[in-house]
Write an enzyme that holds these catalytic residues in place. Structure first.
Site, PDB file in Angstrom:
ATOM      1  N   HIS A  94       0.841  -1.204   0.000  1.00 46.97           N
ATOM      2  CA  HIS A  94       0.000   0.000   0.000  1.00 46.97           C
ATOM      3  C   HIS A  94       0.872   1.248   0.000  1.00 46.97           C
ATOM      4  O   HIS A  94       2.063   1.194   0.276  1.00 46.97           O
ATOM      5  CB  HIS A  94      -0.919   0.026   1.233  1.00 46.97           C
ATOM      6  CG  HIS A  94      -2.101  -0.883   1.125  1.00 46.97           C
ATOM      7  ND1 HIS A  94      -2.058  -2.190   1.513  1.00 46.97           N
ATOM      8  CD2 HIS A  94      -3.363  -0.673   0.654  1.00 46.97           C
ATOM      9  CE1 HIS A  94      -3.239  -2.767   1.295  1.00 46.97           C
ATOM     10  NE2 HIS A  94      -4.049  -1.860   0.765  1.00 46.97           N
ATOM     11  N   LYS A 111      -0.670   4.891   4.619  1.00 46.78           N
ATOM     12  CA  LYS A 111      -1.535   3.914   5.324  1.00 46.78           C
ATOM     13  C   LYS A 111      -1.036   3.700   6.750  1.00 46.78           C
ATOM     14  O   LYS A 111       0.163   3.549   6.973  1.00 46.78           O
ATOM     15  CB  LYS A 111      -1.582   2.582   4.554  1.00 46.78           C
ATOM     16  CG  LYS A 111      -2.566   1.593   5.156  1.00 46.78           C
ATOM     17  CD  LYS A 111      -2.966   0.500   4.178  1.00 46.78           C
ATOM     18  CE  LYS A 111      -3.900  -0.513   4.810  1.00 46.78           C
ATOM     19  NZ  LYS A 111      -5.187   0.073   5.235  1.00 46.78           N
TER      20      LYS A 111
HETATM   21  N1  NDP Z   1     -12.823  -1.333   2.735  1.00 45.06           N
HETATM   22  C1  NDP Z   1     -12.264  -0.808   1.647  1.00 45.06           C
HETATM   23  O1  NDP Z   1     -12.580  -1.168   0.487  1.00 45.06           O
HETATM   24  C2  NDP Z   1     -11.239   0.265   1.823  1.00 45.06           C
HETATM   25  C3  NDP Z   1     -10.912   0.663   3.079  1.00 45.06           C
HETATM   26  N2  NDP Z   1     -10.063   1.721   3.265  1.00 45.06           N
HETATM   27  C4  NDP Z   1      -9.895   2.142   4.652  1.00 45.06           C
HETATM   28  O2  NDP Z   1     -10.594   3.373   4.839  1.00 45.06           O
HETATM   29  C5  NDP Z   1      -9.959   4.152   5.836  1.00 45.06           C
HETATM   30  C6  NDP Z   1      -9.663   5.556   5.298  1.00 45.06           C
HETATM   31  O3  NDP Z   1      -8.698   5.448   4.265  1.00 45.06           O
HETATM   32  P1  NDP Z   1      -8.193   6.757   3.493  1.00 45.06           P
HETATM   33  O4  NDP Z   1      -9.333   7.479   2.884  1.00 45.06           O
HETATM   34  O5  NDP Z   1      -7.058   6.324   2.649  1.00 45.06           O
HETATM   35  O6  NDP Z   1      -7.621   7.609   4.750  1.00 45.06           O
HETATM   36  P2  NDP Z   1      -7.513   9.176   4.918  1.00 45.06           P
HETATM   37  O7  NDP Z   1      -6.593   9.393   6.088  1.00 45.06           O
HETATM   38  O8  NDP Z   1      -7.197   9.828   3.614  1.00 45.06           O
HETATM   39  O9  NDP Z   1      -8.987   9.617   5.323  1.00 45.06           O
HETATM   40  C7  NDP Z   1      -9.579   9.386   6.575  1.00 45.06           C
HETATM   41  C8  NDP Z   1     -10.555  10.503   6.815  1.00 45.06           C
HETATM   42  O10 NDP Z   1     -11.296  10.259   7.996  1.00 45.06           O
HETATM   43  C9  NDP Z   1     -11.303  11.449   8.762  1.00 45.06           C
HETATM   44  N3  NDP Z   1     -11.562  11.213  10.166  1.00 45.06           N
HETATM   45  C10 NDP Z   1     -10.772  10.581  11.065  1.00 45.06           C
HETATM   46  N4  NDP Z   1     -11.351  10.644  12.267  1.00 45.06           N
HETATM   47  C11 NDP Z   1     -12.517  11.335  12.106  1.00 45.06           C
HETATM   48  C12 NDP Z   1     -13.568  11.745  12.982  1.00 45.06           C
HETATM   49  N5  NDP Z   1     -13.503  11.477  14.287  1.00 45.06           N
HETATM   50  N6  NDP Z   1     -14.639  12.417  12.481  1.00 45.06           N
HETATM   51  C13 NDP Z   1     -14.710  12.709  11.180  1.00 45.06           C
HETATM   52  N7  NDP Z   1     -13.732  12.375  10.299  1.00 45.06           N
HETATM   53  C14 NDP Z   1     -12.666  11.694  10.774  1.00 45.06           C
HETATM   54  C15 NDP Z   1      -9.920  12.041   8.523  1.00 45.06           C
HETATM   55  O11 NDP Z   1      -9.873  13.395   8.924  1.00 45.06           O
HETATM   56  P3  NDP Z   1      -8.445  14.031   9.376  1.00 45.06           P
HETATM   57  O12 NDP Z   1      -7.673  14.197   8.121  1.00 45.06           O
HETATM   58  O13 NDP Z   1      -8.845  15.331  10.021  1.00 45.06           O
HETATM   59  O14 NDP Z   1      -7.828  13.057  10.336  1.00 45.06           O
HETATM   60  C16 NDP Z   1      -9.841  11.847   7.010  1.00 45.06           C
HETATM   61  O15 NDP Z   1     -10.538  12.842   6.310  1.00 45.06           O
HETATM   62  C17 NDP Z   1      -8.738   3.350   6.272  1.00 45.06           C
HETATM   63  O16 NDP Z   1      -9.053   2.578   7.405  1.00 45.06           O
HETATM   64  C18 NDP Z   1      -8.479   2.430   5.066  1.00 45.06           C
HETATM   65  O17 NDP Z   1      -7.768   1.283   5.378  1.00 45.06           O
HETATM   66  C19 NDP Z   1      -9.514   2.396   2.240  1.00 45.06           C
HETATM   67  C20 NDP Z   1      -9.785   2.013   0.950  1.00 45.06           C
HETATM   68  C21 NDP Z   1     -10.658   0.905   0.639  1.00 45.06           C
HETATM   69  O1  LIG Z   2      -5.799   2.075   3.237  1.00 47.73           O
HETATM   70  C1  LIG Z   2      -6.004   1.795   2.038  1.00 47.73           C
HETATM   71  O2  LIG Z   2      -5.654   2.520   1.108  1.00 47.73           O
HETATM   72  C2  LIG Z   2      -6.716   0.541   1.753  1.00 47.73           C
HETATM   73  N1  LIG Z   2      -7.204  -0.131   2.756  1.00 47.73           N
HETATM   74  C3  LIG Z   2      -7.956  -1.315   2.708  1.00 47.73           C
HETATM   75  C4  LIG Z   2      -7.223  -2.399   3.452  1.00 47.73           C
HETATM   76  O3  LIG Z   2      -6.713  -2.137   4.560  1.00 47.73           O
HETATM   77  O4  LIG Z   2      -7.170  -3.528   2.970  1.00 47.73           O
HETATM   78  C5  LIG Z   2      -8.397  -1.694   1.312  1.00 47.73           C
HETATM   79  C6  LIG Z   2      -7.489  -1.300   0.201  1.00 47.73           C
HETATM   80  O5  LIG Z   2      -6.502  -2.251   0.033  1.00 47.73           O
HETATM   81  C7  LIG Z   2      -6.933   0.113   0.347  1.00 47.73           C
END
Ligand code: NDP
Ligand SMILES: O=C(O)C1=N[C@H](C(=O)O)C[C@H](O)C1
Length: 272
Positions: free
Chosen positions: A159, A163
């Site tokens: 990743h 992450k």
């Molecule tokens: N299941 C799936 O298919 C996938 C899962 N993911 C998962 O999704 C999650 C997010 O990934 P990603 O978008 O890359 O991460 P980012 O860090 O880019 O985004 C996370 C967001 O959540 C916000 N956030 C955190 N805490 C709070 C809160 N208490 N209230 C409101 N907003 C909050 C952050 O704000 P701030 O910047 O202010 O901290 C930020 O905007 C991870 O756990 C990742 O592993 C990602 C891709 C695919």
């Molecule tokens: O954090 C990410 O970017 C992603 N998180 C998910 C994971 O933890 O598997 C899904 C995807 O691979 C992207």
């Protein structure tokens, strides 16, 4: 008169997935963007979310008051952080709307609270929302069932350098699938950290290896390695839209379901 479109709220609106989801929902003609949530003190709060993203106005103001927008919506799509997701699950249960959870890195304490919230509302949760990875879990289970413990199972994930959790949620899903195929509990056989004089590999272990670098969206290999041959199952995500597509599908699917916790295998109709 046609039925109103389901209203969708996006939490973590400024995040990598948050922005991808805002774009996907606003371009989808089967739903409407009903809210965008960020944490208190975030500089997007009070701004139009489209403009905050650097584009045209979308007519939705970013708020830090999640419950106020949940109360007017039919689903919330949440890719944030474990502590935030637990809080959103509590509010979604209060508002009785479908909660689609993509957040990874959950610990037992978070999962227990999410399970409690699912008594009152539909929750769809998956460490990876893409069709490809969910198919890969089924293939992994099948291959693991067919092979004996002479085939060492290793899950390798890569990743981007932002992450924060490891192994990825997807790697753990694949590890769980392999363990199910073998008829064992992942907790009993997972080998999650090798460093120094580790001793030889234990027969039956499921190993995890983690790579972090650059802008890698998400890559997962499940390797079955034996003397003289090796099978590798692989998924490569090159665009976050694959995760958003699954999440939107889950939000629509969840509209007429009974309260409970579901996953993408349910949403995609892949359960035997
Ligand atoms: N299941 C799936 O298919 C996938 C899962 N993911 C998962 O999704 C999650 C997010 O990934 P990603 O978008 O890359 O991460 P980012 O860090 O880019 O985004 C996370 C967001 O959540 C916000 N956030 C955190 N805490 C709070 C809160 N208490 N209230 C409101 N907003 C909050 C952050 O704000 P701030 O910047 O202010 O901290 C930020 O905007 C991870 O756990 C990742 O592993 C990602 C891709 C695919
Ligand atoms: O954090 C990410 O970017 C992603 N998180 C998910 C994971 O933890 O598997 C899904 C995807 O691979 C992207």
């Amino acid at each position: 008169m046609s039925a109103p479109l389901p209203g969708i709220v996006i939490t973590g609106a400024s995040g990598r997935m948050g922005q991808m989801l805002i774009r996907s929902v606003s371009e989808n003609d089967r739903m409407r963007l009903a809210g965008a949530v960020e944490r208190k003190g975030h500089d997007w709060v009070g701004r139009d979310v489209g403009e905050a993203m650097g584009g045209a106005a979308l007519g939705v103001t970013v708020t830090d008051d999640a419950l106020s927008v949940f109360a007017e919506a039919q689903a919330v799509i949440d890719f944030t952080a474990p502590a935030a997701t637990v809080e959103f699950a509590h509010l979604a249960a209060q508002a009785r709307l479908c909660h689609v959870i993509g957040t990874t890195g959950m610990e037992e304490q978070h999962l227990a609270k999410i399970q409690a919230a699912a008594r009152h509302a539909v929750i769809v949760r998956a460490g990876n929302m893409s069709l490809g990875v969910n198919l890969l879990t089924l293939l992994t289970e099948k291959v693991a069932r067919a092979l004996d413990a002479e085939y060492d199972i290793e899950v390798i994930e890569a990743h981007h350098n932002r992450k924060v959790d490891a192994p990825s949620g997807t790697a753990l899903m694949l590890g769980e699938a392999a363990a199910r195929g073998r008829g064992v509990a992942l907790a009993d056989v997972a080998d999650r950290g090798r460093d120094g004089i580790t001793g030889a590999r234990q027969t039956g272990d499921i190993g995890f290896a983690v790579i972090r670098g650059g802008d890698i969206v998400g890559e997962h290999d499940v390797m079955f390695a034996a003397a003289g041959e090796r099978i590798t199952l692989r998924h490569v995500a090159s665009d976050r839209s694959v995760f958003a597509r699954g999440a939107l599908k889950a939000a629509l699917w969840g509209q007429d379901k009974a309260p409970g916790e579901y996953d993408m295998i349910d949403v995609l109709g892949l359960r035997d």
